[in-house]
Write an enzyme that holds these catalytic residues in place. Structure first.
Site, PDB file in Angstrom:
ATOM      1  N   GLU A  79       0.749  -1.186   0.197  1.00  0.00           N
ATOM      2  CA  GLU A  79       0.223  -0.163  -0.172  1.00  0.00           C
ATOM      3  C   GLU A  79       0.701   1.176  -0.233  1.00  0.00           C
ATOM      4  OE1 GLU A  79      -2.702  -0.002   3.096  1.00  0.00           O
ATOM      5  OE2 GLU A  79      -3.160  -1.748   2.754  1.00  0.00           O
ATOM      6  N   PRO A  80       0.115   2.660  -0.516  1.00  0.00           N
ATOM      7  CA  PRO A  80       1.331   3.368  -0.634  1.00  0.00           C
ATOM      8  C   PRO A  80       1.846   4.064   0.340  1.00  0.00           C
ATOM      9  CG  PRO A  80      -1.247   4.123  -0.983  1.00  0.00           C
ATOM     10  CD  PRO A  80      -0.967   2.720  -1.033  1.00  0.00           C
ATOM     11  N   ALA A 138       2.309   1.131   3.601  1.00  0.00           N
ATOM     12  CA  ALA A 138       2.915  -0.274   3.820  1.00  0.00           C
ATOM     13  C   ALA A 138       4.030  -0.796   2.572  1.00  0.00           C
ATOM     14  CB  ALA A 138       1.919  -0.735   4.605  1.00  0.00           C
ATOM     15  N   SER A 159       7.613  -2.340   2.999  1.00  0.00           N
ATOM     16  CA  SER A 159       8.715  -3.326   3.655  1.00  0.00           C
ATOM     17  C   SER A 159       8.279  -3.782   5.121  1.00  0.00           C
ATOM     18  CB  SER A 159      10.258  -2.794   3.900  1.00  0.00           C
ATOM     19  OG  SER A 159      10.664  -2.064   3.089  1.00  0.00           O
ATOM     20  N   HIS A 214      31.950  -4.229 -21.804  1.00  0.00           N
ATOM     21  CA  HIS A 214      31.314  -4.477 -23.494  1.00  0.00           C
ATOM     22  C   HIS A 214      31.392  -3.396 -23.932  1.00  0.00           C
ATOM     23  CE1 HIS A 214      29.841  -8.472 -22.559  1.00  0.00           C
ATOM     24  NE2 HIS A 214      29.562  -8.698 -24.429  1.00  0.00           N
ATOM     25  N   GLU A 268      10.433  -9.115  -3.150  1.00  0.00           N
ATOM     26  CA  GLU A 268      10.219 -10.452  -1.812  1.00  0.00           C
ATOM     27  C   GLU A 268      10.868  -9.953  -0.896  1.00  0.00           C
ATOM     28  OE1 GLU A 268       9.354 -13.372  -1.826  1.00  0.00           O
ATOM     29  OE2 GLU A 268       8.357 -13.419  -3.625  1.00  0.00           O
ATOM     30  N   GLU A 270      18.578  -4.285   2.902  1.00  0.00           N
ATOM     31  CA  GLU A 270      18.126  -3.706   3.917  1.00  0.00           C
ATOM     32  C   GLU A 270      17.391  -5.059   4.410  1.00  0.00           C
ATOM     33  OE1 GLU A 270      17.348  -2.501   0.807  1.00  0.00           O
ATOM     34  OE2 GLU A 270      19.388  -0.643   0.729  1.00  0.00           O
TER      35      GLU A 270
HETATM   36  C1  LIG Z   1       9.303  -4.718 -10.219  1.00  0.00           C
HETATM   37  C2  LIG Z   1       8.275  -5.050  -8.411  1.00  0.00           C
HETATM   38  C3  LIG Z   1       7.466  -6.035  -8.694  1.00  0.00           C
HETATM   39  C4  LIG Z   1       6.074  -5.792  -7.065  1.00  0.00           C
HETATM   40  N1  LIG Z   1       5.254  -6.815  -7.367  1.00  0.00           N
HETATM   41  C5  LIG Z   1       4.527  -6.493  -6.243  1.00  0.00           C
HETATM   42  C6  LIG Z   1       3.178  -7.047  -6.462  1.00  0.00           C
HETATM   43  O1  LIG Z   1       2.651  -7.914  -7.713  1.00  0.00           O
HETATM   44  N2  LIG Z   1       2.046  -6.557  -5.394  1.00  0.00           N
HETATM   45  C7  LIG Z   1       2.568  -6.296  -4.231  1.00  0.00           C
HETATM   46  O2  LIG Z   1       1.718  -6.393  -3.189  1.00  0.00           O
HETATM   47  N3  LIG Z   1       3.656  -5.075  -4.117  1.00  0.00           N
HETATM   48  C8  LIG Z   1       4.698  -5.349  -5.106  1.00  0.00           C
HETATM   49  N4  LIG Z   1       6.100  -4.805  -5.302  1.00  0.00           N
HETATM   50  C9  LIG Z   1       6.165  -3.487  -4.373  1.00  0.00           C
HETATM   51  C10 LIG Z   1       7.607  -4.351  -3.043  1.00  0.00           C
HETATM   52  O3  LIG Z   1       7.035  -5.480  -2.989  1.00  0.00           O
HETATM   53  C11 LIG Z   1       7.652  -3.092  -2.180  1.00  0.00           C
HETATM   54  O4  LIG Z   1       8.864  -2.491  -3.539  1.00  0.00           O
HETATM   55  C12 LIG Z   1       8.890  -3.332  -1.890  1.00  0.00           C
HETATM   56  O5  LIG Z   1       8.165  -4.103  -0.214  1.00  0.00           O
HETATM   57  C13 LIG Z   1       9.656  -2.320  -1.051  1.00  0.00           C
HETATM   58  O6  LIG Z   1       8.065  -1.098  -0.588  1.00  0.00           O
HETATM   59  P1  LIG Z   1       8.505   0.049  -0.827  1.00  0.00           P
HETATM   60  O7  LIG Z   1       8.897  -0.086  -2.339  1.00  0.00           O
HETATM   61  O8  LIG Z   1       7.493   0.873  -0.025  1.00  0.00           O
HETATM   62  O9  LIG Z   1       9.928   1.193  -0.058  1.00  0.00           O
HETATM   63  P2  LIG Z   1       9.908   1.326   1.628  1.00  0.00           P
HETATM   64  O10 LIG Z   1       8.991   0.383   2.275  1.00  0.00           O
HETATM   65  O11 LIG Z   1       8.947   2.469   1.410  1.00  0.00           O
HETATM   66  O12 LIG Z   1      12.004   1.273   1.879  1.00  0.00           O
HETATM   67  C14 LIG Z   1      12.129   2.189   1.026  1.00  0.00           C
HETATM   68  C15 LIG Z   1      14.042   2.191   1.772  1.00  0.00           C
HETATM   69  O13 LIG Z   1      13.610   1.727   3.084  1.00  0.00           O
HETATM   70  C16 LIG Z   1      14.450   0.997   3.616  1.00  0.00           C
HETATM   71  N5  LIG Z   1      13.639  -0.209   5.102  1.00  0.00           N
HETATM   72  C17 LIG Z   1      12.428   0.221   4.819  1.00  0.00           C
HETATM   73  N6  LIG Z   1      12.870  -1.037   5.938  1.00  0.00           N
HETATM   74  C18 LIG Z   1      13.991  -0.604   6.717  1.00  0.00           C
HETATM   75  C19 LIG Z   1      14.310  -1.181   8.268  1.00  0.00           C
HETATM   76  N7  LIG Z   1      13.658  -1.412   8.833  1.00  0.00           N
HETATM   77  N8  LIG Z   1      15.711  -1.464   7.968  1.00  0.00           N
HETATM   78  C20 LIG Z   1      16.144  -0.683   7.287  1.00  0.00           C
HETATM   79  N9  LIG Z   1      16.260  -0.494   5.132  1.00  0.00           N
HETATM   80  C21 LIG Z   1      15.203   0.034   5.862  1.00  0.00           C
HETATM   81  C22 LIG Z   1      14.131  -0.322   2.472  1.00  0.00           C
HETATM   82  O14 LIG Z   1      15.470  -1.365   2.160  1.00  0.00           O
HETATM   83  C23 LIG Z   1      14.312   0.714   1.240  1.00  0.00           C
HETATM   84  O15 LIG Z   1      15.736   0.893   1.020  1.00  0.00           O
HETATM   85  C24 LIG Z   1       6.971  -4.918  -6.170  1.00  0.00           C
HETATM   86  C25 LIG Z   1       7.976  -3.674  -6.185  1.00  0.00           C
HETATM   87  C26 LIG Z   1       8.764  -4.045  -8.181  1.00  0.00           C
HETATM   88  C27 LIG Z   1       9.953  -2.769  -7.449  1.00  0.00           C
END
Ligand SMILES: Cc1cc2nc3c(=O)[nH]c(=O)nc-3n(C[C@H](O)[C@H](O)[C@H](O)COP(=O)(O)OP(=O)(O)OC[C@H]3O[C@@H](n4cnc5c(N)ncnc54)[C@H](O)[C@@H]3O)c2cc1C
Length: 396
Positions: free
Chosen positions: A139-140, A142, A144, A354, A379, A383
């Protein structure tokens, strides 16, 4: 000589499944490579109908969702075999090969916890490659912290009413069903306190809509899904009554498998990038000599080889632990972290070897440079994997 023909330490762990891997590689060579040759050189993603064909054909041959039981349309393979197939798909360099194996649109381990009726109606068509699904978790606010959800499922008589917004959902444009994870409100006015609940809904379910489309680096779009007063019957809850509030536990159960599949794909991509780099370094001449004679170029390729071999061994060892039922989540986290970071570096280094040739649109490394970048985010980010490992080490 290709690097895949080299005798390597990880060959020892591959030995038990060599016939299966050979059969898959032969399928890729004979059937998928000719189909891929017809795709426009600059097309990042194959069309949906071709992906669906590859999925079904591979399922008919027993490769697609090989670790699912035969009675569901699978082949009862050990998980180690599945990991080796994902590795082989990445290593082949064939852009259609990854679609021949169950990924983010394939059978979801969540549905293994479904009721017998859900398994028959939803899981079996996914295992047979006849249908595709998407997973709406993020979600926007939610990402990680995936289970801090604001999309709610409120109990309403015999059923539920769902409202909220999901982001970054893969495959939503061509999925038949959506698995939607919600915060559960048991209807006592206490708000969403009843844990997370997962629903399975057809994509044309009233109130479920595809919203914004996000264009990704590798041409694979992601989507917003909105839920506006979605009325879901009790039999849409994955696992039925027992599944209410249980989605977190059900998802945890399959995290290691998902991460190891990504790790295997990354190891395969890294090995493919290495092969391209070695071949090019032998042929390309600069200052009158093959560039592979220069130690700075050798450094790129030997460092990659060392990292890929170590990463493969780690992934395969974890897959074996899964088969033995003794896998601990921090091992899969280590494997996914290592493999994805290795693949990003491997592709980067091979592109550097290359020069401009690898940077040009249409070259496989140009595409892989963009494609592989997602693997340190999906997945669980790198981090987050480190957080899991640190906790297992008694830190934090
Ligand atoms: C190609 C792709 C396909 C996807 N497909 C799906 C899908 O099919 N369904 C779905 O539901 N989601 C999907 N996602 C979403 C994906 O699961 C999330 O992008 C991922 O869980 C990370 O969440 P976020 O992008 O909100 O980053 P955030 O959680 O906002 O994290 C931002 C940064 O902060 C770091 N961070 C966060 N918490 C911590 C911590 N406790 N300690 C240290 N560092 C931290 C992260 O590692 C990252 O570097 C997809 C994403 C991509 C890129």
């Amino acid at each position: 000589m290709s690097t895949s023909a080299l005798s390597t330490p990880s060959s020892v762990l591959e030995a038990g499944h060599r016939e299966l891997v050979d059969a898959f590689e032969s399928f890729v060579r004979r059937e998928l490579v000719p189909l891929a040759a017809e795709l426009p050189e600059t097309a990042d993603q194959p069309p949906a109908d071709l992906r669906a064909y590859v999925r079904k054909r591979s399922a008919a041959l027993g490769f697609y969702a090989g670790d699912y039981p035969e009675e569901l349309g699978g082949a009862d393979m050990p998980f180690t075999a599945v990991v080796l197939l994902h590795h082989a798909a990445g290593r082949s360099g064939c852009p259609l090969a990854p679609y021949a194996l169950a990924g983010s649109d394939g059978p979801s381990p969540l549905l293994r916890h479904g009721t017998p009726e859900q398994i028959e109606r939803h899981l079996v068509p996914l295992v047979r490659g006849e249908q595709a699904r998407c997973l709406a978790l993020t979600e926007p606010q939610a990402g990680s912290d995936a289970f801090r959800l604001t999309t709610t499922a409120v109990r309403d008589g015999d059923g539920w009413v769902l409202n909220g917004r999901k982001t970054f959902v893969s495959n939503a444009d061509r999925a038949d069903i959506a698995l939607v994870v919600t915060a559960t409100d048991l209807g006592e006015g206490a708000g969403p306190t009843g844990g997370a609940t997962a629903f399975v809904l057809p994509m044309d379910h009233p109130g479920l809509r595809i919203g914004q489309r996000y264009e990704g680096m590798s041409g694979e779009p992601l989507f917003e899904l909105t839920l506006d007063q979605v009325r879901a019957p009790m039999d849409a809850v994955i696992g039925g009554e027992e599944g209410v509030g249980a989605a977190t536990a059900l998802a945890m159960d399959s995290l290691s498998r998902g991460r190891l599949v990504v790790a295997a794909m990354c190891n395969g991509i890294a090995e493919y990038a290495l092969r391209l780099g070695v071949e090019y370094a032998r042929e390309r001449k600069a200052f009158g000599e093959p560039i592979g004679n220069y130690q700075h170029v050798q450094e790129h390729l030997v460092a990659t080889r060392a990292e890929v071999e170590a990463s493969k061994l780690l992934t395969l060892a974890c897959a074996r632990l899964v088969d033995e039922g003794t896998e601990a989540p921090e091992n899969a986290a280590l494997a996914k972290l290592t493999a994805s970071e290795t693949a990003v570096r491997a592709v980067d280094r091979s592109l550097q070897v290359h020069g401009a040739t690898g940077w040009v649109r249409g070259h496989p490394l140009e595409f892989l440079y963009r494609y592989v970048r997602m693997t340190t985010i999906i997945e669980g980010t790198s981090e987050v994997q480190k957080v899991i490992v640190a906790r297992a080490m008694g830190l934090g």
